[in-house]
Design a protein around this motif. Sequence first.
Motif, PDB file in Angstrom:
ATOM      1  N   ILE A   1      30.997  63.496  49.558  1.00 46.38           N
ATOM      2  CA  ILE A   1      32.328  63.357  48.965  1.00 46.38           C
ATOM      3  C   ILE A   1      32.713  61.890  48.828  1.00 46.38           C
ATOM      4  CG2 ILE A   1      33.105  65.555  49.887  1.00 46.38           C
ATOM      5  CD1 ILE A   1      34.767  63.761  51.945  1.00 46.38           C
ATOM      6  N   GLY A   2      31.906  60.987  49.430  1.00 41.98           N
ATOM      7  CA  GLY A   2      32.226  59.571  49.362  1.00 41.98           C
ATOM      8  C   GLY A   2      31.097  58.729  49.906  1.00 41.98           C
ATOM      9  N   GLY A   3      31.079  57.475  49.481  1.00 44.29           N
ATOM     10  CA  GLY A   3      30.151  56.489  49.997  1.00 44.29           C
ATOM     11  C   GLY A   3      30.938  55.396  50.701  1.00 44.29           C
ATOM     12  N   LEU A   4      30.303  54.770  51.671  1.00 46.68           N
ATOM     13  CA  LEU A   4      30.972  53.762  52.488  1.00 46.68           C
ATOM     14  C   LEU A   4      30.015  52.607  52.718  1.00 46.68           C
ATOM     15  CD1 LEU A   4      33.833  53.932  53.762  1.00 46.68           C
ATOM     16  CD2 LEU A   4      32.729  54.538  55.917  1.00 46.68           C
ATOM     17  N   CYS A   5      30.503  51.380  52.592  1.00 47.64           N
ATOM     18  CA  CYS A   5      29.673  50.216  52.872  1.00 47.64           C
ATOM     19  C   CYS A   5      30.568  49.061  53.300  1.00 47.64           C
ATOM     20  CB  CYS A   5      28.832  49.827  51.660  1.00 47.64           C
ATOM     21  SG  CYS A   5      29.791  49.336  50.210  1.00 47.64           S
TER      22      CYS A   5
ATOM     23  N   GLN B   1      21.041  51.285  43.503  1.00 49.44           N
ATOM     24  CA  GLN B   1      19.750  51.974  43.532  1.00 49.44           C
ATOM     25  C   GLN B   1      19.483  52.629  44.883  1.00 49.44           C
ATOM     26  OE1 GLN B   1      16.326  50.061  41.195  1.00 49.44           O
ATOM     27  NE2 GLN B   1      17.617  48.303  41.630  1.00 49.44           N
ATOM     28  N   SER B   2      19.745  51.903  45.953  1.00 48.55           N
ATOM     29  CA  SER B   2      19.479  52.448  47.287  1.00 48.55           C
ATOM     30  C   SER B   2      20.374  53.643  47.577  1.00 48.55           C
ATOM     31  CB  SER B   2      19.687  51.362  48.355  1.00 48.55           C
ATOM     32  OG  SER B   2      18.760  50.323  48.196  1.00 48.55           O
ATOM     33  N   LEU B   3      21.659  53.489  47.307  1.00 49.21           N
ATOM     34  CA  LEU B   3      22.592  54.589  47.560  1.00 49.21           C
ATOM     35  C   LEU B   3      22.233  55.803  46.714  1.00 49.21           C
ATOM     36  CD1 LEU B   3      25.108  55.205  49.283  1.00 49.21           C
ATOM     37  CD2 LEU B   3      26.496  54.588  47.307  1.00 49.21           C
TER      38      LEU B   3
ATOM     39  N   LEU C   1      12.742  54.129  46.957  1.00 52.26           N
ATOM     40  CA  LEU C   1      13.845  53.283  47.419  1.00 52.26           C
ATOM     41  C   LEU C   1      13.497  51.824  47.171  1.00 52.26           C
ATOM     42  CD1 LEU C   1      16.517  52.940  49.117  1.00 52.26           C
ATOM     43  CD2 LEU C   1      15.030  52.806  51.123  1.00 52.26           C
ATOM     44  N   SER C   2      14.400  51.098  46.516  1.00 51.20           N
ATOM     45  CA  SER C   2      14.242  49.659  46.330  1.00 51.20           C
ATOM     46  C   SER C   2      15.611  49.012  46.386  1.00 51.20           C
ATOM     47  CB  SER C   2      13.564  49.338  44.990  1.00 51.20           C
ATOM     48  OG  SER C   2      14.362  49.777  43.906  1.00 51.20           O
TER      49      SER C   2
END
Length: 226
Positions: A177-181, A160-162, A121-122
């Motif tokens: 099914i999805g990413g959220l930020c 990269q982190s996700l 992780l970076s």
Amino acid sequence: MSTLPFWQVFAPDVALSGPYTDRYRVRAGNRNLDLPLRTLPNGKQAVSSLLVNQTSFEVMDVLCEELVNLAQSLKPDLVVGMPTLGLGLAAAVARGCGLPRYVPLSTSRKFWYKDTLSAPLSSITSPDNTKNLYLDPNLLPLLRAAKKIIIVDDVVSTGQSLAAGVNILAAAGVSPIGGLCVMTQSDRWKNRFSFPVLSCFSSPLFEHTTEGWIEQKCPPQTGSSD
């Protein structure tokens, strides 16, 4: 420049335009929020910064409300949180969606964790500080019982982190099914994921001129990137 005054109150309902000096104004729900500009190590580019754990409760409440609204459109039955700043957001999203809990990923390894459920992780803010991301194997039954998983982080910049979080979920045999930020930062993360990444607001990459910082025009996207 101190960033302490930022993220504490909402900005006036007036748009800002470049060249920018020390801030970039975004729309959070129906309010404006000023984000400080941070110069990247190359000295030629800058990004607008957001540290959700330094926001006032007033600002944090609005950001979480916006995240919950986005999450509800995906109808998740499990929320996974990215460390560190995504954990509190994931908890708020899970609660707002009426779920009993969320699943946290971690950068702190416990002795019973397994290498098969880890990933490097970076991030753009810590380019020389690579850590490992872990999933507690005791949480596997929660993941495998879920049908609609979303993964939550604070900011998605290069992706990269996700991507590290997605890799761990893949090792567990599941896919989100999805990413959220809260904020997507530039377009460098696009075409990296097979699922939608939703955000409360977006900010560009900036380049320096003699007049100040201006929005950098991104080259056309030509296929996926790693």
